[in-house]
Design an enzyme around this catalytic site. Structure first.
Site, mmCIF file in Angstrom:
data_model
loop_
_atom_site.group_PDB
_atom_site.id
_atom_site.type_symbol
_atom_site.label_atom_id
_atom_site.label_comp_id
_atom_site.label_asym_id
_atom_site.label_seq_id
_atom_site.Cartn_x
_atom_site.Cartn_y
_atom_site.Cartn_z
ATOM 1 N N CYS A 61 80.660 36.797 30.195
ATOM 2 C CA CYS A 61 79.999 35.893 29.245
ATOM 3 C C CYS A 61 79.313 36.638 28.105
ATOM 4 O O CYS A 61 78.532 36.035 27.373
ATOM 5 C CB CYS A 61 78.955 35.086 30.005
ATOM 6 S SG CYS A 61 77.672 36.176 30.652
ATOM 7 N N CYS A 123 95.199 39.990 32.798
ATOM 8 C CA CYS A 123 95.030 38.530 32.785
ATOM 9 C C CYS A 123 94.211 38.099 31.577
ATOM 10 O O CYS A 123 94.254 36.953 31.162
ATOM 11 C CB CYS A 123 94.379 38.055 34.077
ATOM 12 S SG CYS A 123 92.588 38.257 34.134
ATOM 13 N N CYS A 126 88.628 38.954 31.392
ATOM 14 C CA CYS A 126 87.442 39.793 31.140
ATOM 15 C C CYS A 126 87.397 40.259 29.689
ATOM 16 O O CYS A 126 86.383 40.797 29.242
ATOM 17 C CB CYS A 126 87.459 41.021 32.053
ATOM 18 S SG CYS A 126 88.739 42.217 31.588
ATOM 19 N N ASP A 348 60.065 42.481 49.208
ATOM 20 C CA ASP A 348 61.171 43.260 49.771
ATOM 21 C C ASP A 348 62.212 43.617 48.711
ATOM 22 O O ASP A 348 63.211 44.271 49.010
ATOM 23 C CB ASP A 348 61.854 42.488 50.921
ATOM 24 C CG ASP A 348 62.343 41.115 50.464
ATOM 25 O OD1 ASP A 348 61.963 40.674 49.356
ATOM 26 O OD2 ASP A 348 63.104 40.482 51.219
ATOM 27 N N LYS A 420 68.258 56.887 43.560
ATOM 28 C CA LYS A 420 68.732 55.527 43.821
ATOM 29 C C LYS A 420 70.052 55.644 44.575
ATOM 30 O O LYS A 420 71.033 56.153 44.027
ATOM 31 C CB LYS A 420 68.945 54.791 42.498
ATOM 32 C CG LYS A 420 69.527 53.424 42.673
ATOM 33 C CD LYS A 420 69.587 52.659 41.374
ATOM 34 C CE LYS A 420 69.975 51.234 41.698
ATOM 35 N NZ LYS A 420 69.986 50.370 40.544
ATOM 36 N N GLU A 1248 102.212 46.105 43.283
ATOM 37 C CA GLU A 1248 101.506 46.342 44.537
ATOM 38 C C GLU A 1248 101.616 47.735 45.153
ATOM 39 O O GLU A 1248 100.701 48.154 45.867
ATOM 40 C CB GLU A 1248 101.965 45.291 45.556
ATOM 41 C CG GLU A 1248 101.448 43.912 45.187
ATOM 42 C CD GLU A 1248 101.995 42.802 46.049
ATOM 43 O OE1 GLU A 1248 103.225 42.753 46.220
ATOM 44 O OE2 GLU A 1248 101.206 42.000 46.552
HETATM 45 C C1 LIG Z 1 72.760 41.799 37.745
HETATM 46 C C2 LIG Z 1 71.380 42.351 37.905
HETATM 47 C C3 LIG Z 1 71.219 43.592 38.460
HETATM 48 C C4 LIG Z 1 69.956 44.111 38.628
HETATM 49 N N1 LIG Z 1 69.816 45.345 39.191
HETATM 50 C C5 LIG Z 1 68.589 45.865 39.360
HETATM 51 C C6 LIG Z 1 68.414 47.144 39.944
HETATM 52 O O1 LIG Z 1 69.384 47.816 40.274
HETATM 53 N N2 LIG Z 1 67.155 47.612 40.114
HETATM 54 C C7 LIG Z 1 66.067 46.893 39.731
HETATM 55 O O2 LIG Z 1 64.965 47.362 39.876
HETATM 56 N N3 LIG Z 1 66.220 45.673 39.167
HETATM 57 C C8 LIG Z 1 67.425 45.153 38.979
HETATM 58 N N4 LIG Z 1 67.572 43.924 38.414
HETATM 59 C C9 LIG Z 1 66.375 43.195 38.036
HETATM 60 C C10 LIG Z 1 66.103 43.260 36.545
HETATM 61 O O3 LIG Z 1 65.552 44.495 36.216
HETATM 62 C C11 LIG Z 1 65.177 42.122 36.242
HETATM 63 O O4 LIG Z 1 65.943 40.925 36.360
HETATM 64 C C12 LIG Z 1 64.549 42.133 34.886
HETATM 65 O O5 LIG Z 1 63.858 43.305 34.624
HETATM 66 C C13 LIG Z 1 63.578 40.958 34.814
HETATM 67 O O6 LIG Z 1 63.038 40.879 33.522
HETATM 68 P P1 LIG Z 1 63.085 39.535 32.701
HETATM 69 O O7 LIG Z 1 62.380 39.782 31.452
HETATM 70 O O8 LIG Z 1 64.450 39.033 32.582
HETATM 71 O O9 LIG Z 1 62.246 38.589 33.649
HETATM 72 P P2 LIG Z 1 62.326 37.024 33.765
HETATM 73 O O10 LIG Z 1 63.494 36.644 34.565
HETATM 74 O O11 LIG Z 1 62.146 36.398 32.468
HETATM 75 O O12 LIG Z 1 61.015 36.792 34.618
HETATM 76 C C14 LIG Z 1 60.885 37.218 35.947
HETATM 77 C C15 LIG Z 1 59.521 36.766 36.467
HETATM 78 O O13 LIG Z 1 58.519 37.491 35.777
HETATM 79 C C16 LIG Z 1 57.615 36.638 35.105
HETATM 80 N N5 LIG Z 1 57.225 37.343 33.900
HETATM 81 C C17 LIG Z 1 58.048 37.844 32.942
HETATM 82 N N6 LIG Z 1 57.326 38.554 32.048
HETATM 83 C C18 LIG Z 1 56.035 38.495 32.446
HETATM 84 C C19 LIG Z 1 54.829 39.049 31.970
HETATM 85 N N7 LIG Z 1 54.777 39.796 30.873
HETATM 86 N N8 LIG Z 1 53.725 38.816 32.665
HETATM 87 C C20 LIG Z 1 53.719 38.063 33.774
HETATM 88 N N9 LIG Z 1 54.829 37.501 34.277
HETATM 89 C C21 LIG Z 1 55.976 37.723 33.618
HETATM 90 C C22 LIG Z 1 58.412 35.347 34.926
HETATM 91 O O14 LIG Z 1 57.576 34.244 34.833
HETATM 92 C C23 LIG Z 1 59.242 35.309 36.190
HETATM 93 O O15 LIG Z 1 58.490 34.791 37.234
HETATM 94 C C24 LIG Z 1 68.816 43.373 38.227
HETATM 95 C C25 LIG Z 1 68.989 42.112 37.666
HETATM 96 C C26 LIG Z 1 70.247 41.590 37.512
HETATM 97 C C27 LIG Z 1 70.415 40.225 36.915
HETATM 98 S S1 FES Z 2 92.340 41.815 32.498
HETATM 99 FE FE1 FES Z 2 92.092 40.519 34.235
HETATM 100 S S2 FES Z 2 90.052 40.861 34.767
HETATM 101 FE FE2 FES Z 2 90.369 42.289 33.168
HETATM 102 S S1 FES Z 3 77.621 38.047 33.801
HETATM 103 FE FE1 FES Z 3 77.611 36.078 32.936
HETATM 104 S S2 FES Z 3 79.238 35.130 33.907
HETATM 105 FE FE2 FES Z 3 79.111 37.000 34.952
#
Ligand SMILES: Cc1cc2nc3c(=O)[nH]c(=O)nc-3n(C[C@H](O)[C@H](O)[C@H](O)COP(=O)(O)OP(=O)(O)OC[C@H]3O[C@@H](n4cnc5c(N)ncnc54)[C@H](O)[C@@H]3O)c2cc1C
Ligand code: FES
Ligand code: FES
Length: 1303
Positions: A61, A123, A126, A348, A420, A1248
């Site tokens: 996306c 395909c 992506c 956790d 990590k 395959e």
């Molecule tokens: C696919 C994927 C992989 C990830 N892999 C990892 C990883 O390997 N390691 C890792 O550590 N993390 C990982 N994450 C987590 C990622 O780092 C967090 O999703 C991201 O940092 C959250 O930030 P955000 O701004 O999007 O928060 P949001 O989703 O906007 O908010 C998260 C929470 O924080 C609150 N909030 C946001 N900002 C503030 C603020 N300033 N003060 C108080 N509350 C606040 C919001 O209200 C909500 O409750 C992953 C996430 C995804 C989607």
């Molecule tokens: S070309 Fe099919 S997933 Fe990338």
């Molecule tokens: S990352 Fe958005 S659909 Fe998979």
């Protein structure tokens, strides 16, 4: 109404998409949870952007956003996961989607052009996401390096290509692009510039972004969206919600919703992205203070810069760690505060950010409101907290508060390191993460103050290893005793907790120790033992390089030249239409399944009344609404051994089974309603989800079923005297297909019945099943498949699950209906690759020649036995070897899981692995060269076969391929280097292996017809065939190439040919596209149809002198010559089978302390006959290999043993390979001079065979592990259960605490 401050209310949220203004106001249907991806696709009607996981885990996306940084006022360009971005948080954004880059009318952008010409699409599902990730990088950075490309694609999954061509395409744009990449570009004509830049007239994209404006928008959903542009505004808005039952949510990047999807509901959403104070950074004498709203990308950039300042050098190490958090697009939007708040709410959560900050001793400040009373428009005062440590923060009540900033101090004389450890290198959360900060005396290595030893992934309460910290204080790290004491302290205090998704407690304890040990080895440096020094470093993944060798010197025609993929350009521009892109009809209904929440039970009651009350919900349909037979599998290969109902009725058979379908006006409403359908169960039983348990049970009950293929045996060879016997059991898990386009169906009612658009690999099966389910004649069903976004076998028989339900919906409502499975439903409802247990006993002589082999191929079919693939295992079990004295039994056991099904290289992947494993075990027992043992057993012409024909009548190419490989891949020298490396290094080990594969292709079916039509007005040509284009290049190879040959003499210009969607008129009674053979059979059909037309044209041609194509066709039409032809292969067609030969040589390196690994080099030699399209063939080989590598390594399916629920049901827990998993050095050689006399146009199938060859990774790993075990005197043979993860590798290396020494 909640107000951010005393200013604007209810103003629309305004943003631009591809230069066009979009405005969302209070009356619009958008609610707070509507994400940008859905808006782009359904409101802006731009279908190029694809959606798959909705978790930020796949990159389909990705779009580009230009936003204004509220602190600096400058424009930031970044890639964004539009599936996680609320559309209401886009106020002021300037968004570009793939459509803006180029198209067939205006020409294509250089990035699109490169991806097509490097054969980087299969395909194509992506591809738009890949393009937008690369585009965002180029727009943000202008000048890129090759390494940037590999890092940048860490969130984009491609299941088809194996990444190499995609990486090459984008790397070719890097300033340090290698000479061979530059060379490849020399033939590519890039268009000058992208349409957006042209339209802007100034050669730059964007320019429409503006800063956010403060706002409060009351939505028609009843929710409120508050956009705050100051701390006061945000805190005031939050305070006004304190008494609301549903409260508020601060919205920063909103990326946490990719992990924790079901938080809320919330009444008020407070967007805090426009608050300058949260973005402010200060570097001063004390260190660096970073605003809580800084995105992780911004933190990386800030620390990269700051690390040049004395005292902040450690910033570089933090950067390396942060670059492995999530992926680029998540880091571009996810904030540091958001990450910490996830940890706050879910202690956790293995937050890397938290571990790093706690280890370094960072502090944070919190902003709250001083006032206690709030009124609309009342100003409030903001209070800043004193600096809090990370652990103090965890204990703080954060209601109504914001994380303002994070501070990292300057440090002098400290040693910092963090780790990590993950299942997959990129875009994966940690099994265990750790951060260590030690103040070390430079000379005697004494720890001068209490160190900070911090772990994540152990338990929610365990943060500091306090005993270990106390133990190290004041001690010298040069003392062995210090090391032993601290390891024992860790042994005492590390008590891992967690469920089946966590790594085993023993492994996590081991990691706690080995990670600290690695740090100590690093500090001790040269004062530690030479051989042990390899323990100090991490596994470093270098930028990948690749080589493709194939015959280019073709004199006959252009036929064998690598041409771009037929639909490549429309795939990279988003113009290619998939089923889900079919426009939504005005009265259309969206269907969402209600699934069982238990595995084995009787259904007592179903109550959908609450769901039906939700506005927008139209109907709930169940088995009672099915007009015909409630069975999805009546027309499978083995007619309905087990009925698999469209909707379960009295009983449920697995967790996730379909019970009914909610129909509503939108997806969101249907999803909400499906969740509140109440199902009551009785007689709930504990399910069996593991094959071992199922076998045990079946044996106890005497029900282990031998399947219809029976027992196969061969006579023993008189000249082989069995002197040794080895026995064991091979254990193979399952694999999710991970097609990027989930199962999708759109049905429209029609005057003659029903139109069904779906992504099936087998239209005949889907059509017949719908006919019986609806109880209507087959000719009432009009099926059409334009293309499929990846199938891999998972859409052969299993597409009916969605197609039947959706067609019932249309049939009973008379309205268009659409079902697009979300990833979790797709993974939980639809079965996967069959797990196997294969007990074996092999007898062999002193030369390693096999004299006897007993094998039981036991597969786990899931709850039904409709798709057992053990007959394919039988076809392949002999691989490249003789089979004297063999006895092979095929059995199956059911488990209480979704019915398993074919998955790329079904059956054969295990059969080949078994034989190769046996070969290595024989070599190990006899202390012989594994290649020599294989050679002693190679099959020759005339040898008996255990399955199929009585004797082998083809020629084994492997002996010759091995000889060539030895020179071409520098095999002997590299093997010697591996041995030397292993002798010199205790903690890093390397291993090499060679796996040969014979992949018999037998044309077990031929019914894949094709039609060719030439239009008389202009001579343009249309082709329709019964094959399904799902990325394998069928249209490129089978149609364009064939037309090219047949029409060559007639000079048909290639751009006059168009391939039409597959339908059930031309594709009447068609065989599925699968088993690698569809391309060739379709190719054959097209060729024969063309030949017929050519014969029809001959008399006209003979009368004319060098006519133009148009003249020829016009005259032929005037003379009433037939300009159409259809060919359907029948039993009379003499299409013979053949073998595809593959040789895979792989070298790996493992870290014996952590189990991490990398593939150093893989060479694949494959015989593809005379390749019709080397670009397509090499893509198939690389993609197949990577899918195999994923099966053997990163992809693990885990069920809850109590409930039967699939736990690995999304991208957070299920990990197909990504681009850093590709072998560092990846070489493909298509054998020269091996035309296939039996294949179509002398070619061979490629989809395959290379999948099977990927077992080389496991054998190479095994050799590396064996080298680690040999260092501690353990030399016995050991088994490995696949997939093999870092956890398994570390555990198999048998490292004990006593082995962790300094000398
Ligand atoms: C696919 C994927 C992989 C990830 N892999 C990892 C990883 O390997 N390691 C890792 O550590 N993390 C990982 N994450 C987590 C990622 O780092 C967090 O999703 C991201 O940092 C959250 O930030 P955000 O701004 O999007 O928060 P949001 O989703 O906007 O908010 C998260 C929470 O924080 C609150 N909030 C946001 N900002 C503030 C603020 N300033 N003060 C108080 N509350 C606040 C919001 O209200 C909500 O409750 C992953 C996430 C995804 C989607
Ligand atoms: S070309 Fe099919 S997933 Fe990338
Ligand atoms: S990352 Fe958005 S659909 Fe998979």
């Amino acid at each position: 109404m909640v107000k951010a401050d005393s200013v604007a209310s209810n103003s629309p949220v305004v943003f631009h998409i591809n230069g066009e203004k979009h405005s969302v106001d209070a009356g619009s249907k958008v609610d707070a949870r509507t994400v940008l991806a859905d808006y782009i696709r359904d409101v802006a009607n731009l279908k190029g952007t694809k959606v798959m996981c909705r978790e930020g885990g796949c990159g389909a996306c990705t779009v580009t956003a230009r936003v204004i940084d509220p602190a600096t006022g400058s424009e930031v360009v970044k890639s964004v996961n539009s599936c996680l971005t609320p559309v209401l948080s886009c106020d002021g954004w300037d968004i570009s989607t793939v459509e803006s880059l180029g198209n067939k009318h205006e020409g294509y952008h250089v990035i699109q052009n490169r991806l097509v010409n490097f054969h980087g699409t299969q395909c194509g599902y992506c591809s738009p996401g890949m393009i937008m990730s690369a585009y965002s990088l180029l727009e943000a950075k202008k000048e890129i390096e090759m390494e940037d490309v590999e890092k940048n694609l860490d969130g984009n999954i491609c299941r088809c290509t194996g990444y190499r061509p995609i990486l090459d395409a984008f790397k070719s744009l890097a300033k340090d692009a290698s000479s061979d990449l530059k060379q490849k570009c020399s033939d590519i004509e890039d268009c000058a510039t992208c349409p957006i830049k042209q339209a802007n007239g100034n050669g730059v994209c964007g320019g429409k972004a503006r800063a956010v404006t403060q706002n409060s928008l009351k939505l028609s959903s009843g929710e409120e969206w508050v956009t705050a542009s100051s701390l006061e505004g945000a805190l005031s808005a939050a305070a006004q919600c304190n008494n609301n039952a549903t409260g508020y949510r601060f919205v920063a990047g909103n990326t946490s919703t990719g992990i924790y999807k079901n938080e809320g509901p919330f009444q008020t959403f407070i967007d805090i992205n426009g608050i300058p104070e949260l973005k402010k950074t200060v570097v001063d004498d004390n260190g660096i203070t970073i605003g809580g709203g800084a995105t992780l990308t911004e933190v990386i950039n800030l620390l990269q810069d700051a690390s040049k300042t004395a005292g902040l050098e450690y910033g570089k190490k933090i950067v390396s760690h942060l670059e492995r958090v999530a992926n680029v697009s998540v880091r571009n939007n996810g904030t540091i505060a958001g990450n910490l708040m996830i940890k706050h709410a879910h202690q956790d959560f293995p937050s890397d950010v938290f571990v790093i900050l706690e280890a370094i001793g960072a502090t944070l400040k919190i902003a709250s409101s001083k006032s206690k009373l709030f009124g609309i428009g009342k100003k409030i005062a903001v209070e800043e907290s004193k600096p809090l440590s990370m652990t103090e923060f965890l204990a703080t009540d954060m209601k109504g508060k914001l994380i303002l900033s994070v501070h990292l101090s300057k440090l002098d004389g400290y040693h910092y390191r963090s780790f990590k450890i993950t299942r997959r290198y990129q875009n994966a959360h940690a099994y265990v993460n750790a951060g260590f900060l030690l103040k070390v005396n430079k000379t005697d290595k004494t720890i001068e103050e209490r160190p900070r030893i911090v772990y994540g992934g152990i338990s929610s309460s365990f943060i500091h290893a306090s005993e270990a910290e106390a133990c190290l204080q004041g001690k010298s790290l040069l003392e062995e005793k210090t090391l032993q004491d601290v390891l024992q302290a860790l042994e005492k205090e590390v008590k891992p907790e967690g469920g089946p998704l966590e790594a085993a407690p023993e492994y996590r304890i081991k990691l706690a120790k080995t990670l600290l040990y690695k740090t100590i080895l690093e500090i001790v440096g040269e004062k530690g033992g030479d051989k042990l020094r390899s323990g100090a470093t991490d596994i470093i993944r270098n930028t990948t390089k690749a080589q493709q060798v194939y015959d280019t010197n073709e004199s006959e025609t252009n036929l064998y030249k690598a041409v771009p993929k037929y639909e490549g350009a429309i795939q990279v521009s988003g113009e290619a239409e998939y089923t889900g892109d079919i426009p939504i009809q005005p009265n259309e209904l969206f269907g969402v399944f209600v699934q069982s929440t238990v595995a084995v039970a009787d259904i007592k009651d179903v109550d959908a009344s609450e769901a039906l009350k939700i506005p927008g919900v139209f109907r709930y349909i169940t088995a009672k609404d099915v007009p015909g037979e409630n069975n999805n599998m009546k027309f499978n290969f083995w007619p309905s051994k087990t009925i698999e109902p469209v909707f379960a009725t009295e009983k449920v058979s697995y967790h996730g089974q379909a019970l009914g379908l909610i129909l509503a006006t939108t997806k969101e409403v249907a999803e909400r309603a499906a969740k509140v359908v109440k199902v009551t169960y009785e007689n709930i039983q504990k399910p069996i989800v593991k094959i071992d348990e199922a076998i045990e049970k079946a044996k106890n009950e005497g029900t282990l079923v031998q399947n219809t293929f029976g027992t196969f045996s061969t006579k023993p060879a008189e000249d082989i005297k069995v002197a040794h016997t080895v026995s064991g059991t091979m254990r193979f898990g399952s694999q999710y297909h991970f097609y990027m386009e989930t199962q999708t169906v759109v049905c429209h009612p029609r005057e003659d019945g029903i139109d069904v658009h779906c992504c099936t690999q087998w239209i005949d099966h889907t059509q017949n099943t719908i006919a019986t389910v609806l109880n209507i004649p087959t000719n009432s069903i009009n099926m059409q498949v334009r293309r499929v976004g990846g199938g891999f076998g998972g859409k052969i028989s299993r597409n009916t699950f969605v197609a039947t339900a959706c067609s019932v919906a249309t049939w009973v409502t008379g309205r268009p209906c659409r079902v697009i499975l979300d990833l979790e439903t797709n993974m939980t409802m639809i079965g996967k690759r069959l797990p196997y247990r294969i007990p074996y006993e092999v007898g062999f002589d002193e030369n390693g020649r096999i004299g006897s082999l007993k094998v039981d191929l036991i597969c786990d079919t899931g709850y039904s036995v409709n798709d057992p693939d053990s007959f394919v295992a039988l076809m392949h079990i002999q691989n490249v070897y003789k089979s004297a004295g063999w006895e092979v039994v095929t059995s199956y056991v059911p488990t209480n899981t979704a019915a398993n099904t074919a998955c790329r290289a079904p059956g054969s992947i295990k059969a080949v692995a078994l034989l190769e494993w046996i070969m290595d075990s024989i070599a190990y027992t006899l202390k012989k060269d594994p290649i020599a043992v294989r050679q002693a057993n190679f099959i020759s012409t005339g040898d008996p076969l255990i399955f199929g024909a009585p004797t082998y009548e083809r020629v084994n190419l492997i002996p010759e391929m091995i000889e060539n490989m030895k020179t071409e891949s520098d095999y002997e020298a590299r093997l010697a280097a591996v041995e030397k490396f292993n002798q010199e290094n205790r903690w890093k080990k390397r291993g090499m292996s060679v796996v040969p594969v014979r992949y018999p292709i037998d044309y077990f079916a031929t019914n894949l017809p094709a039609s060719v039509a030439i239009y008389h007005m202009d001579g343009y040509v249309a082709v329709s065939h019964a094959g399904i284009e799902m990325g394998q290049g069928l249209n490129t190879k089978a149609s364009v190439k064939v037309l090219q040959t047949v029409a060559h003499a007639l000079q048909v210009p290639m751009d006059r040919i168009k391939i039409k969607p597959t339908n059930n008129f031309i594709g009447c009674n068609a065989f599925p596209s699968g088993g690698s053979i569809a391309s060739e059979i379709v190719c054959y059909s097209v060729m024969r149809a063309c030949e017929e037309i050519r014969e029809n044209l001959r008399p006209i041609l003979e009368k004319l002198e060098n006519p133009s194509w148009e003249k020829l066709i016009a005259d032929a039409h005037a003379a009433k010559v037939k300009l159409t032809a259809t060919y359907t292969p029948t039993a009379k067609d003499d299409i013979k089978g053949y073998d595809v030969w593959v040789l895979n040589v792989t070298e790996v390196e493992i870290d014996a302390l952590t189990g991490e690994y990398k593939i150093i080099r893989t060479d694949i030699y494959e015989d593809v006959g005379k390749s019709m399209s080397p670009g397509v063939d090499i893509g198939q080989i690389e993609g197949g290999y990577m899918m195999g590598q994923g099966f053997w390594t990163t992809e693990k399916i885990i069920h809850d043993e109590e409930t039967g629920k699939l736990l690995t049901s999304g991208t957070w827990d299920y990990k197909p390979p990504e681009c850093k998993d590709v072998p560092e050095d990846f070489r493909i050689t298509l054998l020269r001079n091996t035309p296939n006399p039996h294949g179509v146009l002398r070619s061979k199938a490629t989809g395959e065979p290379s999948v099977d060859s990927a077992f080389a990774v496991i054998l190479a790993m095994r050799n590396a592990i064996a080298a680690a075990r040999a260092d501690i005197g353990v030399t016995d043979w050991f088994d490995m259960e696949c997939p093999v993860s870092p956890e398994d590798i570390a555990q198999l290396c048998l490292t004990a605490e006593s082995h962790l020494t300094l000398q």
